[in-house]
Each structure stands twice: as structure tokens, then as C-alpha cells.
Write a protein that holds these residues in place. Sequence first.
Motif, PDB file in Angstrom:
ATOM      1  N   PHE A 176       4.568   7.689  -4.438  1.00 49.06           N
ATOM      2  CA  PHE A 176       5.235   6.814  -3.467  1.00 49.06           C
ATOM      3  C   PHE A 176       5.590   5.482  -4.121  1.00 49.06           C
ATOM      4  CE2 PHE A 176       2.474   9.729  -1.233  1.00 49.06           C
ATOM      5  CZ  PHE A 176       3.240  10.164  -0.159  1.00 49.06           C
ATOM      6  N   SER A 177       6.863   5.177  -4.189  1.00 46.22           N
ATOM      7  CA  SER A 177       7.299   3.889  -4.759  1.00 46.22           C
ATOM      8  C   SER A 177       7.301   2.839  -3.657  1.00 46.22           C
ATOM      9  CB  SER A 177       8.688   4.020  -5.375  1.00 46.22           C
ATOM     10  OG  SER A 177       8.605   4.780  -6.547  1.00 46.22           O
ATOM     11  N   CYS A 178       6.121   2.381  -3.316  1.00 43.98           N
ATOM     12  CA  CYS A 178       5.969   1.491  -2.165  1.00 43.98           C
ATOM     13  C   CYS A 178       5.531   0.095  -2.607  1.00 43.98           C
ATOM     14  CB  CYS A 178       4.960   2.089  -1.183  1.00 43.98           C
ATOM     15  SG  CYS A 178       3.345   2.450  -1.934  1.00 43.98           S
ATOM     16  N   GLU A 179       6.131  -0.401  -3.684  1.00 43.88           N
ATOM     17  CA  GLU A 179       5.790  -1.732  -4.170  1.00 43.88           C
ATOM     18  C   GLU A 179       5.833  -2.744  -3.026  1.00 43.88           C
ATOM     19  OE1 GLU A 179       7.741   0.379  -5.678  1.00 43.88           O
ATOM     20  OE2 GLU A 179       7.157   0.516  -7.786  1.00 43.88           O
ATOM     21  N   GLY A 180       4.871  -3.642  -3.028  1.00 47.24           N
ATOM     22  CA  GLY A 180       4.685  -4.564  -1.904  1.00 47.24           C
ATOM     23  C   GLY A 180       5.894  -5.393  -1.533  1.00 47.24           C
ATOM     24  N   TYR A 181       6.747  -5.674  -2.500  1.00 48.93           N
ATOM     25  CA  TYR A 181       7.890  -6.563  -2.232  1.00 48.93           C
ATOM     26  C   TYR A 181       9.065  -5.851  -1.567  1.00 48.93           C
ATOM     27  CZ  TYR A 181       9.176  -4.391  -6.689  1.00 48.93           C
ATOM     28  OH  TYR A 181       9.419  -3.478  -7.680  1.00 48.93           O
ATOM     29  N   LYS A 182       8.973  -4.536  -1.396  1.00 45.34           N
ATOM     30  CA  LYS A 182      10.108  -3.805  -0.815  1.00 45.34           C
ATOM     31  C   LYS A 182      10.176  -4.008   0.691  1.00 45.34           C
ATOM     32  CE  LYS A 182      10.851  -0.354  -4.312  1.00 45.34           C
ATOM     33  NZ  LYS A 182      10.619   1.023  -4.758  1.00 45.34           N
ATOM     34  N   GLY A 183      11.409  -4.091   1.201  1.00 45.90           N
ATOM     35  CA  GLY A 183      11.585  -4.269   2.641  1.00 45.90           C
ATOM     36  C   GLY A 183      11.095  -5.636   3.076  1.00 45.90           C
ATOM     37  N   VAL A 184      10.796  -5.783   4.359  1.00 42.85           N
ATOM     38  CA  VAL A 184      10.376  -7.088   4.873  1.00 42.85           C
ATOM     39  C   VAL A 184       9.000  -7.043   5.539  1.00 42.85           C
ATOM     40  CG1 VAL A 184      12.754  -7.859   5.193  1.00 42.85           C
ATOM     41  CG2 VAL A 184      11.544  -6.746   7.094  1.00 42.85           C
ATOM     42  N   SER A 185       8.425  -5.861   5.646  1.00 49.58           N
ATOM     43  CA  SER A 185       7.131  -5.731   6.319  1.00 49.58           C
ATOM     44  C   SER A 185       6.552  -4.356   5.992  1.00 49.58           C
ATOM     45  CB  SER A 185       7.302  -5.855   7.837  1.00 49.58           C
ATOM     46  OG  SER A 185       7.932  -4.685   8.328  1.00 49.58           O
ATOM     47  N   GLN A 186       5.479  -4.014   6.680  1.00 52.24           N
ATOM     48  CA  GLN A 186       4.863  -2.698   6.503  1.00 52.24           C
ATOM     49  C   GLN A 186       5.849  -1.570   6.811  1.00 52.24           C
ATOM     50  OE1 GLN A 186       3.600  -5.361   8.110  1.00 52.24           O
ATOM     51  NE2 GLN A 186       1.498  -4.982   8.758  1.00 52.24           N
ATOM     52  N   SER A 187       6.797  -1.847   7.685  1.00 54.72           N
ATOM     53  CA  SER A 187       7.704  -0.806   8.169  1.00 54.72           C
ATOM     54  C   SER A 187       8.396  -0.052   7.030  1.00 54.72           C
ATOM     55  CB  SER A 187       8.736  -1.429   9.107  1.00 54.72           C
ATOM     56  OG  SER A 187       9.651  -0.454   9.510  1.00 54.72           O
ATOM     57  N   ALA A 188       8.783  -0.783   5.994  1.00 54.89           N
ATOM     58  CA  ALA A 188       9.438  -0.128   4.845  1.00 54.89           C
ATOM     59  C   ALA A 188       8.510   0.918   4.243  1.00 54.89           C
ATOM     60  CB  ALA A 188       9.815  -1.170   3.805  1.00 54.89           C
ATOM     61  N   GLY A 189       7.238   0.609   4.211  1.00 58.04           N
ATOM     62  CA  GLY A 189       6.255   1.530   3.655  1.00 58.04           C
ATOM     63  C   GLY A 189       6.088   2.783   4.501  1.00 58.04           C
ATOM     64  N   HIS A 190       6.167   2.610   5.831  1.00 59.69           N
ATOM     65  CA  HIS A 190       6.097   3.796   6.701  1.00 59.69           C
ATOM     66  C   HIS A 190       7.222   4.757   6.335  1.00 59.69           C
ATOM     67  CE1 HIS A 190       4.608   0.712   9.930  1.00 59.69           C
ATOM     68  NE2 HIS A 190       3.642   1.019   9.101  1.00 59.69           N
ATOM     69  N   HIS A 191       8.420   4.182   6.134  1.00 60.42           N
ATOM     70  CA  HIS A 191       9.578   5.016   5.804  1.00 60.42           C
ATOM     71  C   HIS A 191       9.373   5.770   4.496  1.00 60.42           C
ATOM     72  CE1 HIS A 191      12.943   3.871   8.620  1.00 60.42           C
ATOM     73  NE2 HIS A 191      11.950   3.115   9.021  1.00 60.42           N
ATOM     74  N   ILE A 192       8.949   5.009   3.474  1.00 58.49           N
ATOM     75  CA  ILE A 192       8.794   5.618   2.145  1.00 58.49           C
ATOM     76  C   ILE A 192       7.756   6.741   2.204  1.00 58.49           C
ATOM     77  CG2 ILE A 192       7.914   5.137  -0.189  1.00 58.49           C
ATOM     78  CD1 ILE A 192       9.340   2.328   0.187  1.00 58.49           C
ATOM     79  N   ALA A 193       6.668   6.514   2.919  1.00 65.37           N
ATOM     80  CA  ALA A 193       5.616   7.519   3.026  1.00 65.37           C
ATOM     81  C   ALA A 193       6.110   8.740   3.790  1.00 65.37           C
ATOM     82  CB  ALA A 193       4.402   6.926   3.730  1.00 65.37           C
ATOM     83  N   ASN A 194       6.685   8.490   4.954  1.00 62.00           N
ATOM     84  CA  ASN A 194       7.099   9.600   5.805  1.00 62.00           C
ATOM     85  C   ASN A 194       8.220  10.424   5.182  1.00 62.00           C
ATOM     86  OD1 ASN A 194       5.441   9.638   8.132  1.00 62.00           O
ATOM     87  ND2 ASN A 194       6.340   7.706   8.766  1.00 62.00           N
ATOM     88  N   ASN A 195       9.145   9.729   4.505  1.00 60.83           N
ATOM     89  CA  ASN A 195      10.233  10.451   3.842  1.00 60.83           C
ATOM     90  C   ASN A 195       9.676  11.482   2.865  1.00 60.83           C
ATOM     91  OD1 ASN A 195      12.176   9.031   5.194  1.00 60.83           O
ATOM     92  ND2 ASN A 195      12.752   7.719   3.477  1.00 60.83           N
TER      93      ASN A 195
END
Lengths: 457, 533
Positions: free
Chosen positions: B172-191
Motif C-alpha cells: 500500500f503506497s499510503c505515504e502520510g503526505y498523500k491526500g488531505v486526511s485519513q480519507s485518502a488512506g481509506h481509498h488506497i487500502a480499499n482499492n
Amino acid sequence: MLDYTPKEMNEREALVVNPAKTCQPIGAMYAALGIHRCLPHSHGSQGCCSYHRMHLTRHYRDPIMASTSSFTEGACVFGGKTNLAKGLENIFNIYNPDIVAVNSTCLSETIGDDIGEIIKDTLPKLPAGKVVIHANTPSYTGSHITGFSNMNKAMVTYLSEAKKESKNETINVLPGFVEPSDMKEIKRILGMMGLSYIMFPDTSGVVNAPMTGRYEMYPEGGTPIQKIVEAGDSALTIALGDFSSKEAAYELEKKCEVPSSVLELPIGVVNTDAFIMRVVEQTGVTVPKELEVERGQLIDLMVDIHNHYHGKKVALYGDPDTVIALTQFIVSLGMVPKYVLTGTPGKAFDKKVKEILLAAGIKDAKVGNALDLMTLHQWIKNDPVDLLIGNTYGKYIARAENIPLVRVGFPILDRVGHSFFPTVGYVGAIRLIEKISTALLDKYDRECPEEDFELVL
Amino acid sequence: MSDFNKIHEKILEKYPSRVLKNRKEHILIKDSGETQEIAANARTVPGIITNRGCCYAGCKGVVVGPIIDMVHIVHGPIGCSYYAWGTRRNKGKAREGGKNFLQYCFSTDMQESDIVFGGEKKLMKAVEEAYEIFKPTAISISATCPVGLIGDDIHQVAKQAQEKLGIPVLAFSCEGYKGVSQSAGHHIANNKLMTDVVGTVDEKQGKYAINLLGEYNIGGDEWEISRVLMKIGYHVVTTMTGNSTYEEIAKAHNADLNLVQCHRSINYIADMIEEKYGMPWLKVNFIGVASMSNALRQMAKYFGDAELMARTEEVIKEETEAVAEEMAQYKEICQGKTAILFVGGSRAHHYQGLLREMGMETVAAGYEFAHRDDYEGRDIIPDIKLDADSRNIEEIKIEKDDQKFRLRMSPERYEELKKEINLSRYDGLIKEMEDGSILVDDLNHYETEVLVKMLKPAFFGSGIKDKFIIQKMGVYSKQMHSYDYSGPYAGYRGALNFARDVSAGIFTPAWKMIVPPWNKEPALKGKVAEKGA
């Protein structure tokens, strides 16, 4: 509980399992909270600041205020200068602290932001009289203790000045990464001795503030900026803890020619004696009767109930300064440290602990730095101990192996008391003995055969 | 001017012009007379004390972490993995013969040399060591900030490790600086779960097979929901992702209905599953007695089976009766009190019904990491303009799987049902709230202070960073992410737990003791006795 941790010690080169340390910035944030009217600022992604505030809040159960540069992908590409500069302007406009203490993160370190330069460029745009300091706290070196040390040092680098021709009689005390209750206790001891002192950082009254019905964003506690400035004119700096305080003391010596003594944290008789003796040596004051009474009460207790714990085997883990001092104390109780471990890297840890053990004639203990709690668990699985002493994370091992756990150190996330009752000083040692004795006897009372269950112990 | 408008002004008056311009778009006073728009899922202004976390927290912390039989390796310096260790309260229990690694924390603990020379080798070694020692069903790798910056190819490492070890390894490429909040991480994980896991294990399910999407088993919520569902006769194929196993998620496409609890974190996956496998989704809210019963009735309608409907009513009757008396007690003491809810991307909405059942009105609410549709309803999704931060988050393309696609009902019946139940529908938070109440997106510290001072609620549901600030102001605050280490709060028994906890929090005697007696009344009542008298 921890069912998949094998007894056989496997060689692990890359994988850390259940760490016994965390990253630098949280230590820097904690140190910064010990300056009066200071807002710590995290120059990195929002998550860093959020995680550090959450963790400190869980430990102290009190507001932990800090702001963030809120990096986005764009800031990573173009650098975080705009984020920090605009951030600082907004902070002073909206939250009005006297000082902001910026810490870097692995993000801003990796892209190479020059925080010192950004601060210099931004200062003219900030309201007059406001102060901004910074510490580089890359998360990929050292631990939270290193971060604390770096921010403590930054206080000296940015603030302390030798203004007078000769030194005054004040003693600087750098308390190390300890509880607000410990800082308060050290101040109480110095106060009893009638000394003029400057302690920084000082989180007492900041992270254990009273309920008044009024929220103060900057509570009464914390070392005033002016005091840290004046520390440059003091006669001596006593740095408590090699890992968390030494660097700041050396910086003060280098910058302002204030001589320094590095001592262990004053946990237990030997280390508290050493602290008081160093103060006496410097100032020639007579140790007050009250303090001598406290010491006498401690020794009295150590004699009276030694049978509760003497000879018991102990595993000690946590932050290096705390664990080194605790090892000394545990040995002086006649207990046997079997495993002594820290997650923070540093060979000085092994050396100091081994010296203490050697002096006590303990030969077969396992000692190590930069290790994790899975290693500790495996050691215990191979050869058990009677007692665990360390932070909350040991509770998994405690339950898995049915070993009582005395919570000391950082963090304590599941019990209270640490913010209010010290572990340093003679009084703190009495509290530690109470905890150790209680933990061992509670287990005995719960598990001994009914015919051995006794009223008086 | 109404009190609420005054608050609006009060909040904004302190801000410098640029912050003001930004923040005023995120705050609104509910007015059902007009169509209202709110800014959301936008950058937080630097320096603002926000409650938001990062992309990594949303990916590993929220979505991936709760899968119990995987070893979740965090590739980065130690902190990121350490802070996500045991703090979210997503509970889990090993299946018979299976494993549960939730008590463990795994990290590559990157050092300076890894940052300088690259950390791929260390990561590969860590994955191998994890496999050797723990033999998990699968392994995840989550990236932290420096990983993307130094260019470690975690996907290549995952691919090689998967080939070598013979178990799934997900990166999972979920580097902390991506997006504007946790929400971006939900997307990356779920995708990733959608492309790599869901649909990989076929297994015919029995009657009433459902999935629970956007349910993370905080404090045991999922167990309480499932208890009731099983009592009625449902079979939960998987939860995404609370207390789930890798294999259960792989079987998700075999169910007949997706239930969406947390709309924010997973509605797009429900859409994708529908597109790819033909399985409809129903928006549900399991928080509160009435909402729970409503969800159960909608589910029964979906399956359209008379026996199921009858059984549903039976269970609803039994369960509501069991909690009614005690709920009434809490309502009696809480009646007329007000609440503020600021949490997540769904709970600020979900809990309003339960609070109402306790006689409490929510006068202000907002989300930490929601998107506009969570406030305004799904109809506006086509109108949401993607900004640079959102465009950086990968959108995956889903196509119909001709082999596995299965219509669960005729299109005609689907359209009919849509009129009656919340199929593919979510109306959002704004609609839930009373006219004149306040909605704030990405509420920050300063705004929290103003809201508490001016609205003086009896209860403020928020997170750990806010809790003690609010309580210092004399107002009871509860962590709505971790439930203050209590729970479950979902379902019937959960509603009771919540009502009991909130009542205890509001009425704990200490609140009345804040002012010491000597500050309440003149201390000197008689003459001080003379010395020696």
C-alpha cells in the motif's frame, strides 16, 4: 496472548516486533511543552502531530497542544517553506503563544528543509517579541529520548546567554524525560535545601493541570523563556540522565561556559544520594532534617519488608536513563535484574548497566540496547522472571507469562498516578517499593494454596 | 441575528483574512429552505490545530490493520507502526485453527542508512522473517512518508515476496503526505482489497448472505450487530474489515447484499462490487434502537421473504423490549440536554438518532475527514470538483466480471425497492439536522473552544486530542473513535451501553465539585479565636 512468539530465538535482522521505543518528534514535543506558553509545532504530515498528541494525551490524560505544517504531496515536491512560514504566521495570530518550538520529522528531514533558515526569514513577519526555536528530530535515528534531548539542547542553542561577567549561585537542573510529578519532586528537594535553581524543561502544571472549569491553552506551568536565557549565567548545570539531558548541558558549557555534571536520574537511594551530594558539594548547604527523615524512612522500609522482594528475578525494559537508574535501585533492594533492555540505541546503556550488575556480583543477566519486546518475551520464555518493570506495553508479556507488572516509565496508557506521584527522590523510592511489594503479594494472595493464605504478610 | 449566526461570526472574527476565506466555506447554519453546499475534503491550513491524521493512519490504521490473520508490516521509521499498535480498539478473535496478530506491531524501523541507500532490501528481509516466524495467511506492507520520497518500490518487493513465499503480499503506497486526511488512506487500502482480494475465492453461500462494509468492530460493535443478524437468520460472509480474515474478504462477492455502515470509508467499494459482481448495497445505520430496527426492516424488505420479515419483527420486538426500560431511565435524566458531535466521516451522523432517543438534540456537528457527499448526499457526487490533492489518489477502473456477475434481482424490482429502502442511497448529514444548527467541516481547536463556550452542551463527542480540553471547560466529552475504552455501542445492547456511559459522564458527581467551597461563599463566618483562648 502473544501466542505466535516462539520460544526459539530466531535471528532477526530487519523486522522489529513490538518495539520498546518510538520516534524522535514526540520527545521533542514533550520537552517543548515544558516551556511556559510554548506551542510545539511539527513540521511534517498531519499524522505525525496527530499521533504524538494522541499518545501524550493518552499518557497524561490532559490537553496536549501542538500544531502542524500539514504537508501535502505538493509541499514534498516544492519544499515545506511556505507551509512553515504561513503556519507560523497563523499560529501567532490565532493561538498567541509566546514561543513556538518546531520539530522536524522524517518527511521534512528527507526532503532537506532548512528549518533554521525558514525561521530566520519568517521572524520579521511575526508579531514583535515572539520567539521561534527548532530542533532537528529525524525519526530514523535514535528514539523519542533522542528527540527530547535534541529539543532540550535547542532551548540552550536558541535561548541561553551568558550576560554577566561572573556566574551567579544558581544551579541549572535538566530533569530528563521524566514525569511532571518527578520534576515537581526535584524542585521540592532543591527548595527544601534553600537553593536558587533553574529547571528546564518543566512540564509540571502543564500536562497535569487542575480542573477549574476554565480551559487555559497555556497553563501556569513550564519554565519561563527568561529563565532559560538566564541559565547561561548559572554556576553549574546538573544534567539528569546521559541520554536525555547530557547534550543540552554540554551545549550550555560550550556556549556559556557553565560547568556541567551528568548524573543518573535520582531514582532510588544511591542515585538520589548522588544528586544531593553533588548539590552539597557545589553549594556547601546543609542537608535539611526533613530530607534526612525521608531518607531514613526509605531505608527503614527497605529493611522492614525486604523479605517481600529480596532475591526475586526482574526484567527491566524501557527508556535508557530510567532503566539505568532503576537497575541501580533494584540491585540495592537485593533483587536480581535478569534482563535489562532498552529500545533506544546506545552502547553507553549496556556499559552502565553492566557496571552496576558487576558491582552487585550479578553475572548472568542479559543486557541490550536497540532491542524490542519480542526479544524480551523470548528471553523470558526460555528462563522466566518473577517481576516485570516497565511501561504499559509489557502488559501483553505479563498476561502471556503470568508475571506481575509494575508500571514505570513512558508510556503508561492503562493506569493513573504517574502524573501526580513521583518515582524520583526518597519519596519516589518509597512509592516504587510499595508498588513492587504490592504486585508480588497480590499475585501470591491470588494464587497460593488456601492453607497458605495469610492475613498478615 | 440568531445565536447561531452570532457563533458563526464569533468563530470567523479572529481569523486572518486568508484563513477566514478558507474556513468560512467549511461552516454553515442549516437552512432547509435552500440547497446548501459545504467545502470538505480540502487541505487544512498549515498552523491550524486540526484533529486530522494522515493517509497512512487511514490505510494501515483504519482499513488494513483490522484484518486479523495478516502480518501488517509498516515500512518506515518506528513511530508510525508504534502509534497504530493497539490504540484503535478494533477487536478481533482468531477463527478455529486460525491466527490473530492484533497484539503485535511490526516495523522495518528504517535507519538513516536505509534512507540514504534505500530500504528495499531491508523490507524484503523483514517480509521473509515475518513469514518464517509467524506463518501468516498473508502479509501487508504499508508505506510511510520517507518511503515514497526515497523511491523504494514496495510493490516490486511485494511481488517478489509473493512469488518466493507463496502467500499473498499486498503493498500500500499510503505515504502520510498523500491526500488531505485519513480519507485518502481509506481509498488506497480499499482499492487494493478490491483489486487483489475480493472475488478471489468462490464459495456458494446459503440464504441471506450479507457483507458488513465500513464496520471496524471498535469495542466489539461488529459482534453485537452480528449477534442480532444471526439471530434473525443472516449469514455474514465478511466484514470489511473489523475482525475479518483474508479469506473471508476474498469471498465477499459470493454474498447477496452489501450493508454499508461507514459510508465515508467504503461507499465506492460498494459501488465497485455492484458494478463488477452485481451485488446491490444498502446504507444502514446500526447506532441507536430505532436506526437498528429500521436497518433490519430494510434488509428484510430487500430479501422480500415473508418468513424473514416475520422473524425480523419478532427479533426487533424481543430486542427492543429487553432494553426499553433501562433506556427510558437514561432518557428521563438526559431529556432536554444538548450535544455536539465531531467525529470521523459517519459517526457524527449515526449517533444523532441514539442521542435523540436519550432526549438529547445535537446542536452542532461535523466530520474530520468527510467529503461533500457525506454532508450533502450522494446526488452531488458528480458535481464534486477534483483538486490536485484528490487527483493524486489513484482511481481504479472496474469492469463487469462476466464469469462472476450475478444479478440478485430483476432491474424492475430493484427500481421498485429503491423507492422504499436506502439502496445505493445516502442523504447525508445536513438533512439529518434541525434548522439553525451548525455544521463544521474539519473543526479545529479554536472553533471547538468557541462552540463549547457559546453552546454550552452537556455532551461533546469527539476524539482523544479534544477530550480533555473540553472537559477542562466543564463539559463532559467522550472519545467517539475509541468509546473511552467501553463498548460495544452498536445495536440494541450497544445503545444501552452508550446511554449508560453518557449518563454516567454527564452526572458523575465530580462536575459539581469544581468550585471549592471557599470560592462559593464568604469563608469568614465568625471571629477568629484569640490566641490561647
